[in-house]
Design a protein around this motif. Structure first.
Motif, short mmCIF file in Angstrom:
data_model
loop_
_atom_site.label_atom_id
_atom_site.label_comp_id
_atom_site.label_asym_id
_atom_site.label_seq_id
_atom_site.Cartn_x
_atom_site.Cartn_y
_atom_site.Cartn_z
N ILE A 139 14.11 0.64 -13.72
CA ILE A 139 14.86 -0.26 -14.40
C ILE A 139 14.34 -0.19 -15.97
O ILE A 139 15.18 -0.48 -16.80
CB ILE A 139 14.81 -1.69 -13.98
CG1 ILE A 139 15.30 -1.85 -12.53
CG2 ILE A 139 15.09 -3.06 -14.91
CD1 ILE A 139 16.77 -1.91 -12.39
N ALA A 190 10.58 -8.55 -7.86
CA ALA A 190 11.81 -7.64 -8.07
C ALA A 190 11.48 -6.64 -7.13
O ALA A 190 12.20 -6.04 -6.49
CB ALA A 190 12.22 -7.36 -9.43
N GLU A 191 10.22 -6.07 -7.32
CA GLU A 191 9.73 -5.10 -6.51
C GLU A 191 9.72 -5.53 -4.76
O GLU A 191 10.04 -4.58 -4.31
CB GLU A 191 8.26 -4.64 -6.71
CG GLU A 191 8.08 -4.28 -8.17
CD GLU A 191 8.13 -2.55 -8.07
OE1 GLU A 191 8.33 -1.92 -7.00
OE2 GLU A 191 8.26 -2.00 -9.17
N LYS A 227 22.00 -7.77 -12.68
CA LYS A 227 21.08 -8.72 -12.03
C LYS A 227 19.81 -8.47 -12.00
O LYS A 227 18.85 -9.23 -11.83
CB LYS A 227 21.71 -9.30 -10.74
CG LYS A 227 22.92 -10.13 -11.06
CD LYS A 227 23.78 -10.39 -9.84
CE LYS A 227 25.05 -10.51 -9.88
NZ LYS A 227 25.57 -11.58 -10.92
N ALA A 228 19.67 -7.16 -11.33
CA ALA A 228 18.32 -6.38 -10.91
C ALA A 228 17.55 -6.40 -12.41
O ALA A 228 16.14 -6.65 -12.36
CB ALA A 228 18.44 -5.04 -10.41
N LYS A 274 17.63 -8.34 -14.76
CA LYS A 274 17.32 -9.53 -15.15
C LYS A 274 16.15 -9.84 -14.08
O LYS A 274 15.06 -10.79 -14.84
CB LYS A 274 18.48 -10.79 -15.09
CG LYS A 274 19.32 -10.66 -16.40
CD LYS A 274 20.36 -11.88 -16.15
CE LYS A 274 21.41 -11.96 -15.34
NZ LYS A 274 22.37 -12.87 -15.51
N ALA A 275 16.27 -9.64 -13.05
CA ALA A 275 15.38 -10.00 -12.07
C ALA A 275 13.79 -9.33 -12.28
O ALA A 275 12.85 -9.90 -12.47
CB ALA A 275 15.50 -9.53 -10.58
N MET A 291 23.15 -4.10 -10.72
CA MET A 291 22.08 -3.50 -11.42
C MET A 291 21.56 -4.49 -12.61
O MET A 291 20.47 -4.18 -12.90
CB MET A 291 22.62 -2.04 -11.90
CG MET A 291 21.62 -1.39 -12.84
SD MET A 291 20.45 -0.87 -11.63
CE MET A 291 21.13 0.69 -10.75
N GLY A 339 12.82 -4.66 -3.27
CA GLY A 339 13.04 -3.26 -3.47
C GLY A 339 13.85 -2.49 -4.59
O GLY A 339 14.19 -1.48 -4.66
N ILE A 340 13.69 -3.54 -5.76
CA ILE A 340 14.13 -3.11 -7.08
C ILE A 340 13.06 -2.18 -7.50
O ILE A 340 11.83 -2.58 -7.62
CB ILE A 340 14.42 -4.05 -8.14
CG1 ILE A 340 15.54 -4.90 -7.17
CG2 ILE A 340 14.58 -3.62 -9.23
CD1 ILE A 340 15.73 -6.31 -7.92
#
Ligand SMILES: Nc1ncnc2c1ncn2[C@@H]1O[C@H](COP(=O)(O)OP(=O)(O)O)[C@@H](O)[C@H]1O
Ligand SMILES: [Mg+2]
Lengths: 290, 238
Positions: free
Chosen positions: A187, A177-178, A165-166, A168-169, A163, A181-182
């Motif tokens: 976020i 990031a999308e 790392k996501a 930061k992404a 999460m 699939g984030i």
């Protein structure tokens, strides 16, 4: 005296670091600075007092409930003061005014509900301990210990969980990031909740030392901001170092030079760093992304 | 058998600009289909719409016969659609391994399991095999492209969308990247390959679709599309 000043400086510096980390979370995900941050600190404290006094909830429950409401207020802030601005124009800087304005609204609401008097807040621990030549309040040490734990947890969350790392992404490249699939909207919400909780907990930690009132947050916005910018916006390590520098400097300046200069020293550091090294101590030079 | 992917009259708008107009084509399972066209023709818009990154204004997108037009990107990835975006779009401030783990975001949140899988994936890409701990932003262009493809594979896609994998790469690296694409196809991955310059794409593809100003003007087996006079026109403009 030096030891006491250092302990006080480190403890307050830790608080500024928490507020500074809050600045970072919303800077990462939204590229904005939330100048209502200090009012979230105040909100958590006064809500706890309100739940305790008026609803007669025991302190632990009142505090947990207050933090939950504060987190929810963080989501409201994103919805009413940040999203509309960025939707209208992603490169707009109107959030400076809208977040500041939201903070003033929160403050005025607090004055309406609580008046301008100061409320006592329970300490985690009573008593003092003798450390070499310094008599240190146990509360101070408890605050310090909790701050360290929070900073470590924050680091683990950001660097050692998917999460984190996501987050930061999303900060680095929302579309990329999308594409993994984030859910970038989720976020962003998470970052608002984190911001509100960091500020809220910082408030609960200092409330017994400063007493609670509707104006307690404003100066903390400035100091947390100084910590974050001094260390380099976006850098968690920077926020911590920046917080400690400001915290220790103001105790030393206040103790040895003039107490009246205490609150100014952080700002002086801020101006100096902005001139000498605008990216902050640990910040990376980034070109504005368009 | 129904095609793996099917677009039916898909239109996409950016505000007032109609970037895609009633585009229909399909991608057969186990094939490489290339989508070619001049700069600005709507190729990226097409694959981004398939991935769920830009909304469709009208029309339907079917994957394995199921209507996915309104599904969010995360659901499509979980169903087996993955994209390597134009311009690679790796997370430059995170390590190569972290980039790969993020590619499996919808599949698992177990870090140690993901790290193991990321390392296995890395071993399949000689260009970056020994770069696991390096910050992705410090990789060369070819390495970043390899990482972008590897990251897209981490979700274990049935359909891989590749948007201009040769963009900005030296010919020798383009060959390496195309070898990777060929290998993936040989292992059974279905690929929709976007290229601006058709020559590379034709080497590996069985089918080709040509976009022109947001409209599909030509589609069929590569052998036919290659020699069609309308292909040249698509690039020269009217
Ligand atoms: N985010 C966007 N906002 C507005 N217009 C866009 C956007 N992305 C692409 N376009 C426009 O849509 C058209 C198709 O673009 P694109 O799909 O990127 O083409 P290609 O990938 O074939 O070069 C172009 O005219 C482009 O300017
Ligand atoms: Mg493109």
């Amino acid at each position: 005296m030096l030891l006491l000043f250092l302990i006080l400086g480190i403890t307050w510096g830790g608080i500024y670091a928490l507020v500074g980390l809050g600045f970072n979370t919303t800077f990462w995900t939204l590229r904005i600075l939330n100048f209502a941050q200090g009012e979230y600190l105040m909100a958590a404290v006064l809500l706890s007092i309100g739940f305790n006094r008026w609803v007669n909830l025991p302190w632990p429950i009142a505090i947990v409930l207050a933090l939950a409401v504060t987190a929810a207020l963080g989501l409201v802030l994103e919805r009413v003061a940040i999203r509309p601005v960025l939707q209208h124009d992603p490169r707009s800087h109107s959030w400076v005014v809208t977040t500041l304005g939201a903070g003033i609204v929160l403050q005025n609401l607090a004055v309406l509900l609580f008046g301008t008097s100061e409320y006592p807040f329970p300490k985690l621990m009573e008593g003092v301990v003798q450390l070499l030549d310094a008599r240190v309040e146990k509360q101070l040490l408890a605050v310090f210990a909790i701050t360290v734990v929070l900073v470590v947890l924050f680091d683990i969350f950001v660097n050692r969980t998917l999460m984190g790392k996501a987050i930061k992404a999303v900060a680095f490249d929302r579309m990329a990031a999308e594409a993994q699939g984030i859910n970038s909207r989720g976020i962003v919400m998470l970052s608002m909740i984190l911001m509100a909780l960091l500020a809220g907990i910082a408030g609960l930690l200092i409330a017994p030392m400063v007493s609670a009132h509707p104006y307690m947050g404003t100066l903390m916005t400035v100091k947390g901001f100084s910590a974050a910018v001094l260390g380099g916006l976006g850098s968690p390590v920077g926020a911590i170092v920046g917080g400690l520098v400001v915290g220790i400097a103001e105790q030393l300046v206040g103790g040895y030079i003039n107490p009246g200069l205490k609150d100014a020293i952080g700002l002086i550091f801020l101006f100096v760093i902005l001139i000498a090294r605008p990216q902050g101590l640990f910040g990376k030079k980034v070109a504005e992304r368009v | 058998m129904a095609p793996l992917l099917q677009l039916e009259n898909v239109s996409v708008k950016y505000g007032a600009i109609e970037a895609l107009r009633e585009v229909s084509f399909s991608v057969e399972e186990g094939s490489i289909t290339c989508l070619i066209g001049a700069n600005g023709a709507g190729k990226s818009t097409t694959v981004n719409a398939i991935a769920g990154l830009v909304p469709t204004a009208s029309g339907r997108i079917l994957f394995q016969g199921e209507d996915i037009t309104k599904l969010p990107a995360s659901r499509r990835i979980a169903m087996g659609i993955s994209i390597a975006l134009e311009g690679r779009k790796i997370f430059g401030d995170q390590t190569v391994i972290d980039n790969l783990m993020l590619g499996a975001y919808t599949r698992s949140k177990n870090l140690s399991k993901l790290r193991r899988e990321a390392e296995e994936m890395l071993a399949r890409f000689p260009l970056i095999a020994d770069r696991g701990q390096q910050l992705a932003g410090t990789l060369s262009g070819g390495q970043q492209q390899a990482l972008a493809i590897a990251r897209a594979l981490m979700s274990r896609p049935k359909l891989l969308l590749l948007d201009e994998p040769s963009l900005g790469l030296a010919p020798i690296l383009i060959q390496e990247i195309y070898q990777i694409i060929q290998d993936l196809a040989d292992q059974g991955t279905t690929i929709l390959l976007v290229e601006q310059f058709a020559a590379y794409a034709f080497m590996v593809s069985q089918n080709a679709c040509v976009l022109e100003h947001g409209q599909l003007t030509l589609a069929g087996p590569v052998a036919e599309v290659r020699d069609d006079p309308r292909l040249a026109r698509a690039y020269l403009g009217k």
